[in-house]
Write a protein that holds these residues in place. Sequence first.
Motif, PDB file in Angstrom:
ATOM      1  N   UNK A 209      -1.227  -9.911 -20.179  1.00 19.16           N
ATOM      2  CA  UNK A 209      -1.183  -9.435 -18.801  1.00 19.16           C
ATOM      3  C   UNK A 209      -1.552  -7.951 -18.888  1.00 19.16           C
ATOM      4  N   UNK A 211      -2.202  -5.418 -17.050  1.00 17.90           N
ATOM      5  CA  UNK A 211      -1.494  -4.362 -16.312  1.00 17.90           C
ATOM      6  C   UNK A 211      -0.157  -4.018 -16.939  1.00 17.90           C
ATOM      7  N   UNK A 212       0.505  -5.043 -17.448  1.00 15.30           N
ATOM      8  CA  UNK A 212       1.875  -4.866 -17.927  1.00 15.30           C
ATOM      9  C   UNK A 212       1.957  -4.796 -19.451  1.00 15.30           C
ATOM     10  N   UNK A 252       5.047 -12.992 -20.257  1.00 18.61           N
ATOM     11  CA  UNK A 252       5.103 -12.481 -18.882  1.00 18.61           C
ATOM     12  C   UNK A 252       6.407 -11.721 -18.712  1.00 18.61           C
TER      13      UNK A 252
END
Lengths: 343, 507
Positions: A209, A211-212, A252
Motif C-alpha cells: 500500500x 501511501x502507507x 494493510x
Amino acid sequence: MGDRMGKNQKYLVNRLYLFCALLFLFGVVMIFLAETGIVQGRRAVIPGLFLILALFLAGGYRWLYRPYRMLNEQFSRFADGYISLEEMSRTDVLLSPEMERSLKQLDSMNNATRNLDLSKRQAQYRALQNQINPHFLYNTLEGIRSEALIAGLDNLADMTELLATFFRYTISRNETLVTLEEELDNCYTYFKIQQYRFGSRIHLEVLKDEEEWNTILHCRIPKLTLQPILENSIIHGIELKMGEGTVTIEITRTESRLLIRVRDDGVGMDHRTLEELNARLDSKEEEYRESHSREEGGVALVNVNNRVHLLFGEEYGMHVYSMENTGTTVELSIPAVREQRKP
Amino acid sequence: MYGGSVMKTEILRLERVTYRRDNTTILNNLSMSMMKGDIMGLQPLETYGLEELLSVLTENPPLYFGYVYYMEQCVNAWNAARHERNRISVIGTRSTLVGDLDILTNVFVLRPGFRQERISEKMLVRQLQPFLDDLGIRLDPKTTVDRLSPYERVLVELLRAVVAGHHLIIFREISSVISEEELKDLHRLLRHYARRGFSFLYISMHFEEIMQVCSSTAIYHDARIDMIIEEDFRGKSLPRSYYQDYYNHVSRRLRRCRPDKEGEEVFSAELLSDDLKGFAFSVREGECLVIQNMETRIYNRLVEVLTRENDVSRVRFAFRGKQEDGIRRRKMAVLREEPGKTMIFEDLSVLDNLCITLDHKLPSIWVRKKARDSVREEYVREFGTDICSRHTMDLTRIERLRLIYMRVWLEKPDVVFLLQPFKGADVEERYQIFKLQEMLLKKGMAVVILAVSMGDSLAIADRVIRLASVRERLDVKEYRYEDFPKLPGYLPWVDVYDENMEKEPVL
C-alpha cells in the motif's frame, strides 16, 4: 456492609437460601392471614397477594434462573474450549464459595504446570543456544563462505551468507517485538534460501500500500511471526503442488489494526481439515494443543497465534481460509503499534 | 495516528463468531472482514445459517463466542452484548419499503433519527434531487412505492440506505428480481458508490454473477467462511471441487443428450396482448426451452398472460396442433417461484400433497387406498426414501422440491412452465433441481423455463429465447443448442458448452 452483602449475593446458593426464606415467610403470612380471617371481606387483599407472588416469581427468574443460565453457558464455553479457566472464574455469579475456591485452585495448578512446562522449554532452548554458540556458528559459516568463494562456488557462498543472516536474526536477537521491515527482511532471506531448493517453482510477491508503506514498515509485530507462516505456505501449500506457485504477502493498516494476509495458490485443504485447524487455533486447551501439535501439521501457526493472544489479547489472532486445489490464506490481525510493548 | 496519509478503514470485522440458538450451533467460528469501499461477494454453497449471519451483522444478537466490529468499533462481543442495531441495510428480493407511501416519505420521513415535526415536502424534494441525479435516474419523488417496478424499488432502497448514511449495504440475491440489463446498471451504481466510500456485501448463489462486480468473494460453506477469493487470484469459475458431482452430471448430459429435433411439437403459444404482440413460441416433446426476459416488466407480463386460465384475448395455446385451454384440461402445469415454499399444503399429509392433482387421471384416488399406496411406492422407487410417513413440516428443502416435481411427474402434463426454478437455491439444491427437471424431460414432457436471471437454466436448456424491449418494441433473439457458446461469457455454464462443443457426443 453493602459490599459484603453484594459479595454474598455473588453465590447462587446464597440467593437460593434467601429466596426460600422469603417464600417461607410469605407462606407463613398467608397461613396467618387465612387463620385469623383478616382477609375476609377485603377484596383488595387477594390481588395484592397475587402481586407479591408475581414479584417473587419475577425476582426468582431474575436473581436465580437467569444467572444460573449464564453460568451454565460459561461452563459450556469452557467445555467447548472457547474460554480459559481464568476467564471462567471471572464471572459475576458463581454457584458457591467452595466452587470459587476450587476453580482458583485448579487455575493455580494449571498455571504451575504451564510454568513448569515453559521453564522446561526455556531451559532446553537456552541449552541449545549454548551448545550452538552463535559466534562459533557464524565464524564457521563465514569460513565455509570464504572456501566456497575461493573454489568459485558462488551459489554455495551466497547460500551460506543467507543462512548466517537468517540465524543471526532468529537466534541472536532477543526482542519480543520487532519492526515489520525487519520481519519482512527475514522473510526475504528465508525465501531466498528456499529458492535454492525449489528454483523457479516458487515466487514471492509483497503487495504494498504505497501511501502507507513507510508507516507500515515501522509498525511493531511479534518476532518470528511472518516467517513461520511463509514457511507453512511453502511446505504445505506450494511444495505439494504440481508446477509453479506464488506466495503473496499483503499488509494493510487500519486505524487500530495491522492486517497481514499470507496467501498461496497451492494445494489448499479440505473443509474438514480447515475446520480442525481453525478449532485448534482458537482452542484454550493447552493439553489438547500439546498432544496434537506433535503429530499434526500447523504447529507453527498455533505457536504464532498463542503468542499473539498472550501479547495482545483474545480480540486479535489468526484465522485460516482455504479451499482444496485453490490455495490457502492465513490472516493475522494485530494492533497497529509503533512503541515496544511489554508482554 | 501516524503522518497525514489517508488510512484504510475496516468497515466490518467478524472475529471467530460462534452463534448458538436453542443449544444448536448455527454459525461456527466464522471470521471475515471488509474494508471501506469494498464490494465483496458472498457465495453460499448452502443456505444453512445465512439468515442468522445477516441477523448477526445487523441486529447484534447475543453471541456464544466472538467479536463483531463495525466501523472499527466493537459492537457485539460474547462477554458484552449491546443488542443495538447496526446501521447496515439489507436489500433483498422482498421490499422493505412501505408500499402505500411515496418515495419521499420512505426515504426521509421513515428514517430512524428523522426529528422534524413540520415536514416541508418542497424542501425534501430539493434534498432528494441531488441523490437522484447522482443515481442518474428519473423518478417522481411523490410516486407511491407500490407503483414502482422491481428495479426502481431496489434503487429507492439503495437511495434510502445512502441517505441514512449506512456505510455497509447488503444485496441479497438481487438478480432473481431484476433483469440482466438492470443488473448491469445496478453494478455500475455499486461501483460508483464504492468509490465514494460505501461498502457492499453482495450475496449471490452464482459465482459468475459475483465476479462481474466484486473485488473479492467469500465462500460460505457449512456456516463458515471457507475462503476469500481475491480478484487476481481466481479462475473463470468457482473451483469445481465444490460442485464436482453437479459439473460431471451436466457435462455428461451435454455430451450424451443432444436435443431431438424430430420430436413432436406438443405445445405452442401465440401472444396477443399489446406489449407482447407478435411473440410466439413452440416446444417439442422432451425439449427444454428457456425464455429469458431482459426486463422484469416483460417477465411479469409473460407470467401473467401464460399462467392465467382461459384468457383467450391475450394468448392462444395449441396442444399437439389443437387450440384449447391447457390449464383446465391439465395439459399444462405451472411451478411457481420457490415451489418448495409456495406450492406445498402444510396442513395436508405428504401423500395427500403428492396425490392432490391426480383426480383427473385416477378419479377414485381418494377412495382407493391401494392407488395411493402405489403412488407412495412410485416415489420410493424414484428417490429411494419413503417420506410419506413424515409430517409435511419436517421435510427438508430438497425433499420438498422432490415432492412438488414428483407431483407434476405423476400428473404428466404435455408442458410444464417453471418460473425461475433456481431462485434462492444453493449448490446442492440446484443439482437436485437439475436432476428433477431431467426426470420430467425423460418422461417426454416439454419444459419451458421463464426467468429474468439465467441462473443454472442453461445447464438443462436445449433452446434459449432472450426477450428485450428495444425502443418500445419487443426484441426476440433465439439461440439454438449449437449457438450457446455465442451467449455472453459471464452466464453460468457457457464455458462448459464451450468445452463440450468441441468434443464428439457420446452415444
